[in-house]
Design an enzyme around this catalytic site. Structure first.
Site: not given
Length: 521
Positions: A215, A423
């Site tokens: 996926k 991040e």
């Protein structure tokens, strides 16, 4: 002043050439324009098909914001069919027992990718905005050889290990350790490195004898769909061994994770999503491999050539537009030379060329989407509100019609602030001063992440000693990177569980079985 300006301009130009050299040469075969005919079908049970719903979603060029094509929008029914096909292969086919055939099929796939390398490369430049030199040097062209390395392991990774007999009086136990595939592997991959990361999972899992349902992220759908076409049309892979279901529906990943027919999940993405994957897999107690985020330090030791190292170390945070989990997003420099290091780091960021990804002089292209651009700019704005100072760039978008931002260097960001701890996944570098070596190591280890780190020094032994103290899965010394096909890739703590590539990356997809046979003598 004129002399100073001339020197700075000359230095910037030299740094720009050095950065472009890191990307590699301009590929000889390139149309120089966006692709318009990328593959849009799904690969399900050996067939290239449209979505069972008939729905499609748009593929957007982030350098222009224009729609360049349509892609089949995989549905729950498509995922069901793909998962059932993979389960059938695992339960009824000889695939898992035939290492030489697995090697043959993987080498066929690598050869097909080489034949269509320009198509793959141009699809990636178009849908990701990766500069064409980066696509050729790092993102696409090296991948077929990496697959070949993994393919060679297919013949040996499931070998049985004979153990010494265990003698206990009149009874002897003959013992062996067998290695067998996990079964059906669900692979969920991100958009930032859509070919290499997907192939790390697909090649590793297939080499070990598993079947795969992939996926991919919907932001870069053409590249994995092209792999599906090559697998279907130019390899002997049995129908159902590899299935690729593009979809704009992110819930399909969660459905794949929780499916009891799926024996393992390999996920690359954010730490926040990785936690959800681990929780969803817990219901079936299935194996989970996670490659997650990073907040990677680049430590410039006080014996390094600061004038040469600091600009380069800063600019490397803009590689792939900062959209890579292993990039250095924190620059740690000696506090005693902080002002000098700020100026040098600024010079490095100003040397980054931003623009058209098809231009051979571009080091940094756009971010992948308008949504991601807005996230990055919001993160920078928050960091500045917390006390950070934008030395280069800032929280305003870059120029051009696409999703551009400016290379951004932030000084004075608080140690526990968001730009140091979280991040950003964009071309944003936070500069942190350290007092001494112990303080540098403390700061390097001062986040929840542990993916990569970088150490710069004129003394390799001293740099190695520092590297050994950093809690990270990978450490590069003086520019070294652990991204080769035979090197394990992965992190510790909130950066993930497990490894990709190398022998370790294949063993992630194997189970150990101990067998003991009692013999009476």
């Amino acid at each position: 002043m004129a002399t100073s300006d001339t020197y700075a301009r000359t230095r910037r130009n030299s740094l720009t050439e050095s950065l472009l050299g890191i990307l590699g040469p301009m590929p000889k075969q390139s149309s120089g324009r966006p692709a318009t005919d990328g593959e849009g079908r799904l690969l399900v049970d050996g067939e290239l098909v449209e979505s069972s719903s008939g729905e499609r979603f748009e593929n957007v060029n982030p350098a222009t914001g224009e729609v360049v094509g349509q892609v089949a929008d995989g549905s729950v029914a498509d995922l069901e069919r793909a998962t059932e096909a993979a389960r059938r292969i695992v339960d009824t086919h000889s695939w898992s027992a035939d290492g030489p055939f697995r090697r043959h099929c993987l080498e066929q796939l690598a050869d097909a990718m080489d034949r269509h390398i320009v198509t793959l490369r141009e699809a990636l430049v178009t849908e990701l905005g990766s500069p064409v030199r980066l696509a050729a040097g790092v993102q696409v062209d090296p991948v077929p050889d990496k697959i070949r390395h993994i393919a060679r392991l297919a013949e040996s990774v499931t070998d049985t290990t004979e153990m010494p007999d265990d003698a206990r009086g009149p009874v002897v136990q003959g013992r062996r350790i067998e290695r067998e595939p996990l079964g059906v592997v669900g692979a969920i991959t991100p958009w930032n490195i859509p070919l290499d990361i997907a192939m790390a999972k697909v090649a590793g899992a297939l080499a070990a004898g598993n079947a795969v349902v992939l996926k991919p992220a919907p932001d870069t759908p053409w590249v994995p769909a092209l792999v599906g076409r090559l697998a279907a049309e130019e390899t002997d892979l049995p129908a159902g061994v590899l299935n690729i279901v593009n979809s704009s529906d992110h819930s399909l990943g969660a459905r794949l994770t929780a499916d009891p027919r799926v024996d393992a999940i390999s996920f690359t993405g954010s730490t926040a999503t990785g936690r959800k994957v681990m929780a969803a897999a817990a219901g079936e107690v299935k194996k989970v491999h996670l490659e997650l985020g990073g907040k990677n330090p680049s430590i410039v030791l006080d014996d390094a050539d600061l004038e040469q190292v600091v600009p380069l170390a800063a600019a490397l945070g803009c590689f792939n537009t900062g959209q890579s989990c292993i990039l250095p997003s924190r620059l740690l420099v000696p506090a005693a030379r902080l002002s000098e290091c700020v100026e040098l780091a600024a010079l490095g960021m100003e040397s980054v060329t931003v623009g058209d990804p098809w231009d051979g002089g571009t080091f940094m292209g756009p971010l992948v989407s308008a949504l991601h651009r807005d996230r990055v700019l919001a993160a920078v704005s928050e960091g500045l509100t917390e006390g950070g100072r934008a030395v280069v760039g800032g929280s305003e978008p870059g120029v051009g019609p696409g999703y551009f931002v400016r290379p951004t260097l932030v000084a004075d960001a608080p140690e526990h602030g968001s730009l140091v701890q979280e991040e950003v996944f964009g071309p944003v570098v936070a500069l942190q001063p350290y007092e001494d070596l112990d303080d540098a190591v403390r700061l390097a280890n001062g986040t929840r992440y542990g993916l990569a780190a970088y150490v710069w020094s004129s003394d390799e032994q001293r740099a190695g000693a520092v590297a050994s103290r950093i809690r990270a899965g990978m450490v590069g010394i003086n520019g070294g990177l652990s991204t080769a096909a035979d090197m394990p890739f992965g992190g510790v703590r909130h950066s993930g569980v497990g490894r990709e590539w190398g022998t370790a990356g294949v063993e992630e997809f194997l189970e150990l079985k101990s067998i003991a046979v009692t013999r009476f003598v």
